[in-house]
Design a protein around this motif. Sequence first.
Motif, PDB file in Angstrom:
ATOM      1  N   VAL A  43       0.800  -1.229   0.000  1.00 35.04           N
ATOM      2  CA  VAL A  43       0.000   0.000   0.000  1.00 35.04           C
ATOM      3  C   VAL A  43       0.832   1.280   0.000  1.00 35.04           C
ATOM      4  N   ALA A  44       2.153   1.180   0.138  1.00 33.82           N
ATOM      5  CA  ALA A  44       2.995   2.389   0.150  1.00 33.82           C
ATOM      6  C   ALA A  44       4.427   1.982  -0.189  1.00 33.82           C
ATOM      7  N   GLY A  45       5.318   2.972  -0.212  1.00 35.99           N
ATOM      8  CA  GLY A  45       6.747   2.695  -0.365  1.00 35.99           C
ATOM      9  C   GLY A  45       7.180   2.362  -1.782  1.00 35.99           C
ATOM     10  N   HIS A  46       8.383   1.790  -1.891  1.00 31.32           N
ATOM     11  CA  HIS A  46       8.984   1.489  -3.195  1.00 31.32           C
ATOM     12  C   HIS A  46       8.297   0.289  -3.846  1.00 31.32           C
TER      13      HIS A  46
ATOM     14  N   LYS B  54      13.101  -6.622   0.529  1.00 33.95           N
ATOM     15  CA  LYS B  54      13.031  -5.153   0.489  1.00 33.95           C
ATOM     16  C   LYS B  54      14.377  -4.603   0.029  1.00 33.95           C
TER      17      LYS B  54
ATOM     18  N   GLN C  45      17.897   0.754   0.501  1.00 30.87           N
ATOM     19  CA  GLN C  45      17.905   2.042  -0.197  1.00 30.87           C
ATOM     20  C   GLN C  45      19.299   2.657  -0.184  1.00 30.87           C
TER      21      GLN C  45
ATOM     22  N   GLU D 270      10.017 -11.270   7.047  1.00 33.29           N
ATOM     23  CA  GLU D 270       8.738 -11.994   7.123  1.00 33.29           C
ATOM     24  C   GLU D 270       7.655 -11.196   6.376  1.00 33.29           C
TER      25      GLU D 270
ATOM     26  N   ILE E 195       4.126 -10.285   6.302  1.00 31.85           N
ATOM     27  CA  ILE E 195       3.047 -10.426   7.288  1.00 31.85           C
ATOM     28  C   ILE E 195       1.655 -10.549   6.638  1.00 31.85           C
TER      29      ILE E 195
ATOM     30  N   ASP F  69      -1.144   1.334   6.218  1.00 33.08           N
ATOM     31  CA  ASP F  69       0.193   1.787   6.630  1.00 33.08           C
ATOM     32  C   ASP F  69       0.039   3.185   7.224  1.00 33.08           C
TER      33      ASP F  69
ATOM     34  N   ASP G 210       9.705  -0.003   8.469  1.00 27.53           N
ATOM     35  CA  ASP G 210      10.416   1.139   7.887  1.00 27.53           C
ATOM     36  C   ASP G 210      11.344   1.815   8.910  1.00 27.53           C
TER      37      ASP G 210
HETATM   38  N1  LIG Z   1       7.042  -7.201   6.416  1.00 28.00           N
HETATM   39  C1  LIG Z   1       6.118  -6.855   5.520  1.00 28.00           C
HETATM   40  N2  LIG Z   1       5.151  -7.724   5.173  1.00 28.00           N
HETATM   41  C2  LIG Z   1       4.208  -7.406   4.249  1.00 28.00           C
HETATM   42  N3  LIG Z   1       4.163  -6.218   3.617  1.00 28.00           N
HETATM   43  C3  LIG Z   1       5.108  -5.297   3.922  1.00 28.00           C
HETATM   44  C4  LIG Z   1       6.114  -5.558   4.895  1.00 28.00           C
HETATM   45  N4  LIG Z   1       6.926  -4.475   4.984  1.00 28.00           N
HETATM   46  C5  LIG Z   1       6.427  -3.571   4.125  1.00 28.00           C
HETATM   47  N5  LIG Z   1       5.343  -4.052   3.480  1.00 28.00           N
HETATM   48  C6  LIG Z   1       4.555  -3.351   2.446  1.00 28.00           C
HETATM   49  O1  LIG Z   1       5.386  -2.412   1.799  1.00 28.00           O
HETATM   50  C7  LIG Z   1       4.927  -1.072   2.060  1.00 28.00           C
HETATM   51  C8  LIG Z   1       6.104  -0.131   2.200  1.00 28.00           C
HETATM   52  O2  LIG Z   1       6.937  -0.519   3.281  1.00 28.00           O
HETATM   53  P1  LIG Z   1       8.153   0.391   3.757  1.00 28.00           P
HETATM   54  O3  LIG Z   1       7.617   1.618   4.389  1.00 28.00           O
HETATM   55  O4  LIG Z   1       9.054  -0.467   4.563  1.00 28.00           O
HETATM   56  O5  LIG Z   1       8.808   0.769   2.363  1.00 28.00           O
HETATM   57  P2  LIG Z   1       9.790   1.937   1.897  1.00 28.00           P
HETATM   58  O6  LIG Z   1      10.054   1.651   0.470  1.00 28.00           O
HETATM   59  O7  LIG Z   1      10.935   2.034   2.852  1.00 28.00           O
HETATM   60  O8  LIG Z   1       8.888   3.238   2.048  1.00 28.00           O
HETATM   61  P3  LIG Z   1       9.347   4.791   1.904  1.00 28.00           P
HETATM   62  O9  LIG Z   1      10.569   4.804   1.047  1.00 28.00           O
HETATM   63  O10 LIG Z   1       8.163   5.453   1.307  1.00 28.00           O
HETATM   64  O11 LIG Z   1       9.635   5.235   3.303  1.00 28.00           O
HETATM   65  C9  LIG Z   1       4.019  -1.166   3.262  1.00 28.00           C
HETATM   66  O12 LIG Z   1       3.040  -0.152   3.260  1.00 28.00           O
HETATM   67  C10 LIG Z   1       3.401  -2.562   3.061  1.00 28.00           C
HETATM   68  O13 LIG Z   1       2.319  -2.527   2.145  1.00 28.00           O
END
Ligand SMILES: Nc1ncnc2c1ncn2[C@@H]1O[C@H](COP(=O)(O)OP(=O)(O)OP(=O)(O)O)[C@@H](O)[C@H]1O
Length: 303
Positions: free
Chosen positions: A27-30, A55, A58, A111, A113, A124, A269
């Motif tokens: 729902v958010a992030g990369h 993940k 970065q 993991e 989730i 989120d 995050d």
């Molecule tokens: N452990 C997890 N299990 C399932 N889904 C996850 C998990 N971690 C992250 N996500 C999914 O990925 C999305 C983004 O996670 P996260 O904030 O860690 O990413 P990011 O790329 O670092 O974000 P940003 O760069 O915008 O801060 C979350 O909103 C969720 O939908």
Amino acid sequence: MAENMDDVVWKSLPPVPKGVKPLDHQVAGHVFGRPNGQKQNQLGFLQNDEGQILKPIQGPIKGKREAEFYSRLFDSELAISELIELRTFVPKYFGQWVTEEHPGCTYLILENITHTLKIPCIMDIKIGPITYDKYADENKISSEKKKSPFLEKLGFQILGIKVFSTKIKDYIKLDRYFLRALDETAVLEKGLKVFFNLHEPFGFYLVKTFLEKLSDVQNWFYRQKKLYFIASSLLFVYDATVFELLNPESSSDMVMQAIRSNSNLKMIDFTHVFDFETEDGRDENYITGLNSLVKFMELVQKS
Ligand SMILES: Nc1ncnc2c1ncn2[C@@H]1O[C@H](COP(=O)(O)OP(=O)(O)OP(=O)(O)O)[C@@H](O)[C@H]1O
Ligand SMILES: O=P(O)(O)O[C@@H]1[C@H](O)[C@H](O)[C@@H](OP(=O)(O)O)[C@H](OP(=O)(O)O)[C@H]1O
């Protein structure tokens, strides 16, 4: 040109390595295959069949901080009790992964989730009224301050919602642009109540369950004096199939038990997590955001 970078359709996607695929429910992030902000970086979350997500670490120095956070927290020799306890609030960490298809990118193995959920509902929420750290320059501070007009009052911002609405029998997806523009009233009506399917008689118990989980996180933050978290999120997930398991005859104990085992809350995050420099730290920014979120959830519960 597309107005929003999220609307850009990419002609060529990065190769998807064998045995993994882009994360199904995010729902958010990369996001894999989507440029990130102005940075045109198309690598994003992947998943495998073993219930893990990958993940991308970065760029400096954010990624390094998050990688160090996880490796320290899951180090078998860790002896700091508060940090050992923190493990229960974050996704499990399984190390790092590299693939020849994406040279130059290392992934964290975490993991997933959402893995066991049949109809995943995900929200989120970034916690804390301040979303930039002590190293932020003026540009970063001003861009962060512009992102959400209500952040100072709310203390948190919802970054994304994907929920199966049992009313319309379909998924509803809300993005950060829509959600950050919601004021104190709208965030209840068009954000939180939508996520918790509050029209359902069991929506009340869903909120109650998440309030219990939030209270555990709150207690940890009141006790711990080691770390502070900037721009970190809480990830709420539940399985919408839980509503099918319940009926009006179910006792409230049965309802709570079913909802507890079909829902999860994790902190995610950790690109801006820092050690306190003194022994008597308290993460006021996170606590302010968390306490405010709890108050809003209590309002949802009463409505
Ligand atoms: N452990 C997890 N299990 C399932 N889904 C996850 C998990 N971690 C992250 N996500 C999914 O990925 C999305 C983004 O996670 P996260 O904030 O860690 O990413 P990011 O790329 O670092 O974000 P940003 O760069 O915008 O801060 C979350 O909103 C969720 O939908
Ligand atoms: O949601 P948006 O509006 O797309 O904004 C991004 C998102 O909020 C990230 O959390 C943030 O990184 P940090 O929180 O890690 O700083 C990133 O900042 P950046 O572009 O300054 O790296 C933003 O681009």
